[in-house]
Write an enzyme that holds these catalytic residues in place. Structure first.
Site, PDB file in Angstrom:
ATOM      1  N   ASP A 150      14.996 -14.196  26.266  1.00 22.75           N
ATOM      2  CA  ASP A 150      13.930 -15.396  26.237  1.00 22.75           C
ATOM      3  C   ASP A 150      14.202 -16.063  27.886  1.00 22.75           C
ATOM      4  O   ASP A 150      14.523 -15.230  28.996  1.00 22.75           O
ATOM      5  CB  ASP A 150      14.435 -16.460  25.648  1.00 22.75           C
ATOM      6  CG  ASP A 150      13.308 -17.321  25.031  1.00 22.75           C
ATOM      7  OD1 ASP A 150      12.752 -18.089  25.778  1.00 22.75           O
ATOM      8  OD2 ASP A 150      12.825 -17.250  23.939  1.00 22.75           O
ATOM      9  N   HIS A 216      11.909 -23.166  26.662  1.00 22.42           N
ATOM     10  CA  HIS A 216      11.585 -22.207  25.590  1.00 22.42           C
ATOM     11  C   HIS A 216      13.031 -21.376  25.230  1.00 22.42           C
ATOM     12  O   HIS A 216      13.124 -21.571  23.883  1.00 22.42           O
ATOM     13  CB  HIS A 216      10.720 -21.176  25.797  1.00 22.42           C
ATOM     14  CG  HIS A 216      10.207 -20.421  24.767  1.00 22.42           C
ATOM     15  ND1 HIS A 216      10.774 -19.374  24.412  1.00 22.42           N
ATOM     16  CD2 HIS A 216       9.065 -20.477  23.846  1.00 22.42           C
ATOM     17  CE1 HIS A 216      10.023 -18.675  23.386  1.00 22.42           C
ATOM     18  NE2 HIS A 216       8.932 -19.340  23.112  1.00 22.42           N
ATOM     19  N   SER A 553       7.553 -18.336  17.719  1.00 16.90           N
ATOM     20  CA  SER A 553       8.631 -18.494  18.503  1.00 16.90           C
ATOM     21  C   SER A 553       9.619 -19.421  17.746  1.00 16.90           C
ATOM     22  O   SER A 553      10.864 -19.075  17.913  1.00 16.90           O
ATOM     23  CB  SER A 553       8.378 -18.983  19.826  1.00 16.90           C
ATOM     24  OG  SER A 553       7.756 -18.200  20.773  1.00 16.90           O
TER      25      SER A 553
END
Ligand SMILES: *[C@@H]1O[C@H](CO)[C@@H](O)[C@H](O)[C@H]1NC(C)=O
Ligand SMILES: *[C@@H]1O[C@H](CO)[C@@H](O)[C@H](O)[C@H]1NC(C)=O
Ligand SMILES: *[C@@H]1O[C@H](CO)[C@@H](O)[C@H](O)[C@H]1NC(C)=O
Ligand SMILES: *[C@@H]1O[C@H](CO)[C@@H](O)[C@H](O)[C@H]1NC(C)=O
Ligand SMILES: *[C@@H]1O[C@H](CO)[C@@H](O)[C@H](O)[C@H]1NC(C)=O
Ligand SMILES: *[C@@H]1O[C@H](CO)[C@@H](O)[C@H](O)[C@H]1NC(C)=O
Ligand SMILES: *[C@@H]1O[C@H](CO)[C@@H](O)[C@H](O)[C@H]1NC(C)=O
Ligand SMILES: *[C@@H]1O[C@H](CO)[C@@H](O)[C@H](O)[C@H]1NC(C)=O
Length: 773
Positions: A150, A216, A553
């Site tokens: 990520d 994220h 996600s």
């Protein structure tokens, strides 16, 4: 996209950052390396092949490149699989593709994060808890390691505190890569590894670190394995305890994404290292856009995950956010556990109060400063039309269609029938024109909550929109107000499949059902950056350490955490057994004891949710598992068109005697021992038979399972045998399913869905099936 770009640039505070937009952009213009050659990935199959000639191929081909330019090399893959990424001319790339031992050569693709369908649609959704999964074990720590590919991690987040955890497992071979803002003291017994992969073209030192500058990676990591943190909220909303799916598991971050996107060459490097470091589960909340889906042999996630699974690592991926159109699911290789997104039972309501005190339910997150009495002028976009605009554009609040003098100081009502512009873009148009607030009628909002900061904006459903139209027509001085958001819990129905969640059938092969399962991915609260470098902070507030996001996600790490719990409990299980356990225990009902629905209210199908919504404790003891072997996967490669020469280069464990099956019809894919079943080409007149094999993993060696079939009308489903009698000496049994049309029908009336459930009274093991023409 152009309008969005300008829009973003002009409204950084309210609607923030360009990360996702940038991620979606092509890399073609970022080339500034020494020789202006594009980066290509050269994929050469298994590492350390037992075939010495293949082992030498890697060195030989790499030397060819290095001899020409030793700076050309970007990544070298040698642990999990073999190959490299390098700056090459098109001619060199073509020539290398012909060399012995080379499976494929392809331009380094840019993949994107699966946070949101598009930055403007879902951005900063709000809702709640990540406490949807209970702690599996009593122990404070387990030796299960979740690797995450990520944007990096914010190691100081409270979710990553390692209090009470045992020392790092001795088998761990990973590392904590040092950089200017990250060193070994940032790793602990929770975050046991952190690596980064510099973008060969970005040349930005800020990317040379495992520290997250996006948020994220921190968000998904805390959802997978964050520890309990009490009393967190998103600016006071959705207050509660945050905890990841597997709080006792360890985390290893592989930072493969920069603000330019996630490079295929970096993703493969992350897989290569993670395989060698010793992770048990890999979690990827990213992928190709569904319209740019690559072939299997040029798909970094398909390639990397094949090798990871061959080494016993469970690979969990987001299905993508390009729903609700069909055939949008990505990461659909059969060795991947592919995850769709659903809502949870918390909603964020920002209601509209009309001048007659009627309350209309609205869905949004805002910190509206308006008073609660409906004494603000309210106007239809249509009535605020500029002279040059069309009625339709004004009604929809499209750019340049609203007259500033008419909307000034008013709440503007915008229709959303035309979906060319998003809610946030319209809110921007209204605020730019001097409007006081906005109400948007849209069926796309649904469960997905939009974030508007201090601007009083909300969304209402088309059903609730009609009375508002009526009210506006019925009075000469319409009034309204928009109430600040409150979180509503125990909302029904939930779960609901998220609007954006990518749908099947799979494109790689429609004879494997994808997605595999669904998990919470709408309005998920989880850890965020702790440096305040967030340009989305409402006026007068301190940056929040927890943030609400939506996307597949967010669903993916829920399943990664669950897979880690299954692995902790059953350390010897294969990735396919773990996947089977999660799939066969999934449910298809919501909290109203009705069938799961989609955002539009229609009954959802396995194309939306695969086997169903995950459950949290049942997968730990599934009773029976469907094991899918490497040979099954190799046969799959044959069916999708690879030849045996290529397959023998790809696989480490392929037996010398392996050959592709003679019959390469799609029907054979239906016979792969997968926990779900898809049969295509079901016609009147004959039955289609498929076989499955299950292994008893329950406590009792001697147990009898009987079957229950839920068949759509007009379809006969016969199981042979109808009972499975397991004994100490027969732990593995096969059965055959025979599908046929009932005598009256000649063909299927569209795709049909059903399920087969095996039960011994203690365990219930369910597989969905899909029948197509
Ligand atoms: C090793 O691989 C090469 C290239 O694919 C092939 O020609 C050869 O037969 C293989 N050798 C063995 C012993 O399998
Ligand atoms: C493969 O060989 C390389 C070089 O000898 C070694 O570094 C790597 O660890 C090996 N990989 C595996 C999975 O054994
Ligand atoms: C590591 O970083 C921490 C804070 O980020 C700092 O206090 C410490 O001195 C650093 N250690 C080394 C060895 O650089
Ligand atoms: C939780 O936070 C609120 C403020 O948001 C505070 O009033 C309360 O005391 C906190 N509770 C605990 C247990 O920390
Ligand atoms: C939607 O609005 C855009 C912009 O005004 C217009 O070009 C398009 O034709 C409209 N679509 C429909 C279906 O009315
Ligand atoms: C309200 O009036 C507009 C025209 O101003 C018309 O298009 C619309 O159909 C009316 N709506 C209702 C619900 O009466
Ligand atoms: C196998 O496929 C590769 C790649 O398409 C091709 O180059 C090769 O010639 C094929 N080999 C055989 C034996 O057909
Ligand atoms: C499925 O099982 C039946 C009964 O064991 C067997 O006859 C048949 O050949 C099998 N079919 C396939 C495709 O393996």
């Amino acid at each position: 996209m152009k309008e969005n770009n300008n829009y973003l640039a002009s409204l950084p505070l309210l609607f923030c950052c360009c990360v996702l937009l940038c991620l979606a952009e092509s890399s073609a213009d970022n080339d500034n390396n020494n020789n202006n050659n594009e980066v290509y990935i050269v994929y050469m199959g298994a590492a350390n092949s037992t075939n010495a000639s293949l082992r030498n191929d890697h060195a030989r081909v790499l030397n060819l490149v290095l001899r020409r330019n030793e700076k050309a090399l970007v990544q070298n893959y040698k642990h999990g699989f073999s190959g490299f990424a390098a700056h090459l001319s098109k001619e060199e790339a073509e020539s290398i593709a012909q060399k012995p031992g080379v499976v494929s050569v392809f331009p380094d693709p840019i993949l994107k994060l699966h946070t949101t369908r598009s930055w403007e649609f879902l951005k900063y959704q709000t809702q709640v808890k990540i406490d949807s999964l209970p702690t599996a074990a009593n122990s404070q720590s387990s030796d299960t390691i979740i690797g995450i590919l990520d944007t990096g991690i914010w190691p100081e987040a409270e979710s990553f505190v390692d209090t009470g955890m045992d020392p790092v497992p001795s088998r761990w071979k990973g590392t904590c890569m040092k950089s200017t803002d990250f060193n070994s003291s940032n790793c602990n017994r929770k975050i046991i590894g952190a690596r980064y992969y510099a973008d060969p073209n970005a040349g930005n030192d800020g990317d040379n670190t495992a520290r997250d500058s996006n948020g994220h990676g921190t968000h998904v990591s805390s959802t997978a394995a964050g520890v309990n943190v009490a009393n967190v909220s998103f600016y006071g909303l959705a207050e509660g305890t945050a905890v990841g799916g597997s709080p006792q598991s360890r985390l290893a971050m592989y930072r493969v994404c920069t603000n330019f996107g996630c490079r295929g060459s970096a993703i493969l490097a992350g897989f290569d290292d993670a395989i060698n470091d010793g992770v048990d589960v890999l979690s990827l909340s990213l992928g190709s856009p569904s319209v740019l889906r690559p072939d299997l042999t040029s798909d970094p996630i398909a390639i990397g995950s094949f090798h990871a699974v061959e080494r016993g690592i469970v690979v969990v991926c987001a299905a993508g956010n390009d729903g609700p159109s069909s055939k949008t699911v990505v990461n659909d290789a059969p060795w991947i556990l592919t995850v769709a997104a659903t809502t949870i039972d918390r909603e964020f309501e920002s209601n509209l109060v009309l001048g007659d005190n009627k309350v209309v339910q609205g869905n949004a997150i805002n910190f509206s400063p308006l008073s609660k009495t409906p004494d603000f002028p309210f106007i239809n976009g249509e009535s605020a039309k500029t002279s040059s605009a069309t009625v339709s554009d004004a009604r929809q609040c499209h750019p340049n269609a609203l007259d500033g003098t008419k909307v000034k100081g008013k709440i503007v009502f915008c229709d959303g029938q035309n979906d060319t512009y998003s809610t946030t873009e319209k809110a921007f148009q209204v605020s730019q024109a001097g409007g006081l607030g906005m109400v948007h009628v849209t069926d796309q909002g649904g469960s997905v909550t939009q974030f508007f900061g201090n601007f009083p904006a909300t969304t209402v459903s088309p059903k609730d929109g009609a009375p508002i139209f009526q009210y506006l027509n019925s009075t000469s001085k319409p009034m309204a107000t928009i109430l600040p958001t409150v979180s509503v819990i125990k909302y029904k129905p939930a779960p609901v499949v998220g609007y954006f969640s990518a749908r099947g059938p799979a494109t790689l092969s429609s004879n494997i059902l994808k997605p595999d399962v669904a998990a919470p991915g709408v309005n998920i609260l989880a850890a965020w950056l702790g440096n305040g470098a967030d340009d989305d902070v409402p006026q007068g507030q301190k940056p929040s350490a927890y943030k609400v996001l939506s996307g597949t996600s967010m669903a993916c790490p829920h399943v990664s955490g669950l897979a880690a719990n299954v692995k902790s409990r059953n350390p010897t299980w294969t990735p396919s057994a773990i996947k089977s356990a999660i799939m066969t225990s999934a449910i298809q009902n919501n909290n109203m004891k009705a069938l799961l629905t989609t955002d539009s209210g229609s009954v959802a199908t396995p194309y939306d949710y695969g086997a169903g919504e995950i459950t949290t404790s049942e997968p730990l003891q599934p009773g029976l598992v469907y094991e899918t072997t490497t040979i099954d996967y190799l046969n799959f490669l044959c069916y999708i068109g690879l030849n045996v020469t290529t397959i023998k280069i790809i696989s480490k464990t392929v037996p010398e005697s392996f050959n592709c099956p003679k019959d390469l019809s799609p029907y054979q894919i239906s016979n792969i021992n997968y926990p779900s079943i898809v049969v295509s080409n079901l016609k009147g007149g004959g039955a289609v038979n498929v076989n499955r094999t299950v292994t008893n993993v329950g406590e009792d060696d001697e147990t009898t399972y009987s079957s229950v079939v839920d068949a759509p009308s007009g379809i006969n489903v016969k199981l042979i045998p109808e009972k499975l009698e397991f004994t100490e000496s027969s732990k593995t049994l096969s059965y055959q399913v025979s599908f046929s049309l009932s005598s009256s029908s000649k063909s299927l009336n569209g795709d049909q869905f059903g399920s087969i459930t095996w039960s011994d009274g203690k365990y219930s093991v369910q597989s969905p099936f899909v029948l197509t023409n």
